[in-house]
Design a protein around this motif. Structure first.
Motif, mmCIF file in Angstrom:
data_model
loop_
_atom_site.group_PDB
_atom_site.id
_atom_site.type_symbol
_atom_site.label_atom_id
_atom_site.label_comp_id
_atom_site.label_asym_id
_atom_site.label_seq_id
_atom_site.Cartn_x
_atom_site.Cartn_y
_atom_site.Cartn_z
ATOM 1 N N UNK A 92 48.648 32.724 24.675
ATOM 2 C CA UNK A 92 49.329 33.935 25.140
ATOM 3 C C UNK A 92 48.330 34.932 25.715
ATOM 4 N N UNK A 93 47.198 35.102 25.029
ATOM 5 C CA UNK A 93 46.203 36.071 25.483
ATOM 6 C C UNK A 93 45.652 35.702 26.856
ATOM 7 N N UNK A 94 45.256 34.437 27.036
ATOM 8 C CA UNK A 94 44.605 34.072 28.299
ATOM 9 C C UNK A 94 45.590 33.910 29.454
ATOM 10 N N UNK A 95 46.891 33.966 29.164
ATOM 11 C CA UNK A 95 47.855 33.795 30.247
ATOM 12 C C UNK A 95 48.534 35.100 30.652
ATOM 13 N N UNK A 96 48.141 36.213 30.029
ATOM 14 C CA UNK A 96 48.795 37.482 30.361
ATOM 15 C C UNK A 96 47.758 38.540 30.731
ATOM 16 N N UNK A 97 48.118 39.394 31.698
ATOM 17 C CA UNK A 97 47.228 40.509 32.039
ATOM 18 C C UNK A 97 47.154 41.482 30.867
ATOM 19 N N UNK A 98 46.033 42.166 30.708
ATOM 20 C CA UNK A 98 44.866 42.136 31.575
ATOM 21 C C UNK A 98 43.857 41.056 31.199
ATOM 22 N N UNK A 99 44.106 40.340 30.111
ATOM 23 C CA UNK A 99 43.084 39.440 29.585
ATOM 24 C C UNK A 99 42.909 38.170 30.403
ATOM 25 N N UNK A 100 44.016 37.605 30.900
ATOM 26 C CA UNK A 100 43.921 36.391 31.705
ATOM 27 C C UNK A 100 43.052 36.566 32.939
ATOM 28 N N UNK B 184 41.812 46.889 32.961
ATOM 29 C CA UNK B 184 42.837 47.376 33.896
ATOM 30 C C UNK B 184 42.451 47.055 35.339
ATOM 31 N N UNK B 185 41.190 47.288 35.661
ATOM 32 C CA UNK B 185 40.739 47.054 37.040
ATOM 33 C C UNK B 185 40.755 45.573 37.392
ATOM 34 N N UNK B 186 40.483 44.711 36.419
ATOM 35 C CA UNK B 186 40.565 43.259 36.679
ATOM 36 C C UNK B 186 41.982 42.869 37.075
ATOM 37 N N UNK B 187 42.953 43.466 36.416
ATOM 38 C CA UNK B 187 44.345 43.166 36.722
ATOM 39 C C UNK B 187 44.731 43.711 38.092
ATOM 40 N N UNK B 188 44.306 44.921 38.387
ATOM 41 C CA UNK B 188 44.710 45.585 39.632
ATOM 42 C C UNK B 188 43.988 45.037 40.855
ATOM 43 N N UNK B 189 42.683 44.787 40.724
ATOM 44 C CA UNK B 189 41.880 44.447 41.896
ATOM 45 C C UNK B 189 41.420 42.992 41.936
#
Length: 197
Positions: A94-102, A24-29
């Protein structure tokens, strides 16, 4: 010391909360701004708990990404190697192109260029096992007569998966299902597999 079932459940809840918080924090920050302190605060665990299980922020994020990748992109064996490759590649794209995983994986790939220990860990825990699984799936197809016996299976894996990493690293749009199907067909033709009817 004997660990009780309730403490095991608590530990597993804390581990999952930590992995989710890191993603979550990778996506947000953005990966670079994530800290162990922030992960601990978001997960509701202590820094000591995190460092008991992982040596660094990158190790937490790598485990979270690896679990997601392995869980969503199995190397299925339906008896149709082309279909199985398309499904696996589509799931990974799909996984590597979408948050939070990308964002998490992009951060790991970036940091490993400056951190030899992380690069070794990424290869040992993520890249090499997945590479071996892909080769094993291709070998089964080879044994079933779907792939020529002289095909260089490790090279086939690189031909199939390198375009996805190329696009991810350069932040280009990920392949769609049509492009993935064309890639799989092209690689299989290149190693002598007859086109699908």
């Amino acid at each position: 010391m004997i660990t009780s079932p309730s403490s095991l459940r608590r530990s597993e809840r804390s581990r999952k909360a930590t992995l989710e918080a890191a993603l979550e924090l990778c996506t947000e920050k953005g990966y670079g701004r994530v800290t162990v302190e922030a992960i601990a605060a978001r997960a509701g665990v202590s820094k000591k708990t995190i460092y008991r299980w992982w040596p660094s922020k990158s190790a937490v994020i790598l485990e979270a990404f690896t679990e997601a990748l392995v869980g969503t992109t199995p190397f299925a064996d339906t008896g149709d190697i082309a279909a199985d490759l398309r499904a696996n590649l589509a799931g990974a794209a799909k996984l590597v192109s979408t948050p939070p995983f990308g964002p998490a994986y992009a951060g790991i790939l970036s940091e490993m260029h400056h951190d030899d220990a992380l690069a070794q860990t990424v290869r040992a825990k993520l890249v090499d096992p997945r590479f071996d699984e892909a080769v094993a799936r291709l070998r089964r197809a080879q044994e079933q007569g779907q792939i020529p016996p002289d095909a260089d299976l490790p090279l086939v894996v690189e031909m199939l998966y390198a375009p996805m990493y190329y696009r991810h690293v350069l932040r280009k749009p990920m392949q769609d299902e049509g492009e993935i199907a064309a890639l799989v067909a092209h690689v299989l033709r290149a190693i002598g597999v007859p086109p699908e009817p």
